[in-house]
Design a protein around this motif. Sequence first.
Motif, PDB file in Angstrom:
ATOM      1  N   THR A   1       0.840  -1.199   0.000  1.00 22.17           N
ATOM      2  CA  THR A   1       0.000   0.000   0.000  1.00 22.17           C
ATOM      3  C   THR A   1       0.875   1.249   0.000  1.00 22.17           C
ATOM      4  OG1 THR A   1      -0.127  -0.032   2.406  1.00 22.17           O
ATOM      5  CG2 THR A   1      -1.889  -1.170   1.198  1.00 22.17           C
ATOM      6  N   ILE A   2       2.169   1.064   0.193  1.00 27.65           N
ATOM      7  CA  ILE A   2       3.156   2.147   0.160  1.00 27.65           C
ATOM      8  C   ILE A   2       3.724   2.200  -1.262  1.00 27.65           C
ATOM      9  CG2 ILE A   2       5.386   2.913   1.097  1.00 27.65           C
ATOM     10  CD1 ILE A   2       4.705   1.135   3.589  1.00 27.65           C
ATOM     11  N   PRO A   3       3.939   3.396  -1.822  1.00 26.23           N
ATOM     12  CA  PRO A   3       4.527   3.467  -3.167  1.00 26.23           C
ATOM     13  C   PRO A   3       5.873   2.728  -3.221  1.00 26.23           C
ATOM     14  CG  PRO A   3       3.731   5.616  -2.501  1.00 26.23           C
ATOM     15  CD  PRO A   3       3.634   4.723  -1.287  1.00 26.23           C
ATOM     16  N   VAL A   4       6.099   2.009  -4.326  1.00 25.49           N
ATOM     17  CA  VAL A   4       7.323   1.242  -4.531  1.00 25.49           C
ATOM     18  C   VAL A   4       7.982   1.734  -5.813  1.00 25.49           C
ATOM     19  CG1 VAL A   4       8.298  -1.061  -4.906  1.00 25.49           C
ATOM     20  CG2 VAL A   4       6.337  -0.778  -3.370  1.00 25.49           C
ATOM     21  N   LEU A   5       9.270   2.058  -5.720  1.00 31.96           N
ATOM     22  CA  LEU A   5      10.049   2.487  -6.872  1.00 31.96           C
ATOM     23  C   LEU A   5      11.019   1.359  -7.214  1.00 31.96           C
ATOM     24  CD1 LEU A   5      10.974   4.683  -8.886  1.00 31.96           C
ATOM     25  CD2 LEU A   5      12.463   5.575  -7.079  1.00 31.96           C
ATOM     26  N   LEU A   6      10.844   0.744  -8.400  1.00 37.59           N
ATOM     27  CA  LEU A   6      11.711  -0.340  -8.834  1.00 37.59           C
ATOM     28  C   LEU A   6      12.778   0.224  -9.766  1.00 37.59           C
ATOM     29  CD1 LEU A   6       9.163  -3.229  -9.565  1.00 37.59           C
ATOM     30  CD2 LEU A   6      10.388  -2.694  -7.440  1.00 37.59           C
ATOM     31  N   ILE A   7      14.029  -0.130  -9.493  1.00 37.71           N
ATOM     32  CA  ILE A   7      15.161   0.373 -10.271  1.00 37.71           C
ATOM     33  C   ILE A   7      15.787  -0.784 -11.038  1.00 37.71           C
ATOM     34  CG2 ILE A   7      17.395   1.564 -10.177  1.00 37.71           C
ATOM     35  CD1 ILE A   7      15.004   3.261  -9.174  1.00 37.71           C
ATOM     36  N   LYS A   8      15.822  -0.651 -12.356  1.00 39.03           N
ATOM     37  CA  LYS A   8      16.517  -1.632 -13.188  1.00 39.03           C
ATOM     38  C   LYS A   8      17.977  -1.199 -13.298  1.00 39.03           C
ATOM     39  CE  LYS A   8      12.603  -2.988 -16.039  1.00 39.03           C
ATOM     40  NZ  LYS A   8      12.122  -3.161 -17.404  1.00 39.03           N
TER      41      LYS A   8
END
Length: 181
Positions: free
Chosen positions: A159-166
């Motif tokens: 429910t918390i924003p998630v930032l995925l880094i490639k």
Amino acid sequence: MNESKFNVLLYSDGSQQSFSAAVYTATLFKNMPNMHLTVVQVQESDEGSSGAEYSWKETWPVNPTSDWMKLVIDESDIVVKNQYNEILNKTNEIFTKRGQDVSHQVIYSNPSITDTVDALLEYATKKQFKLIIMGTRGLTTLKGLIFGCLAHSVLNKSTIPVLLIKKLSQEFIDSYCADNS
């Protein structure tokens, strides 16, 4: 935690993907004076221990010890080794300058992806993080379904924003290394 701080959780497992996430996080950290960063690692546990806090300087990203690092150091040409060291030193410098705004947490969990996701999200919710940052290999949806993917599981369940880094682009790395501010 202080209400005026923007609390960010950086998940680290010592992989190349989490290193990319740490470098990207360092860029955010440098530009967000109200950011508080907690570097979180999940370790296998037979009991449901809640975790332990200690200085982030005692562990990655300051002292990465994973297999991919050995590969970088042992098999890369001198240019790649030098660039890696430059990136690592710059990232550590950014984190060190704001030492009081960086902490490290180890969370204990069973080794399955489901249990790890649950432990990570339970901790993030309890500590009221505003953002979770994680590295990802960028598996396609089909491969992710077949092999499972921690980062995408967190993304889908949080429910918390998630930032995925490639993997960071060479352009990003060049700009990061050239920035002297």
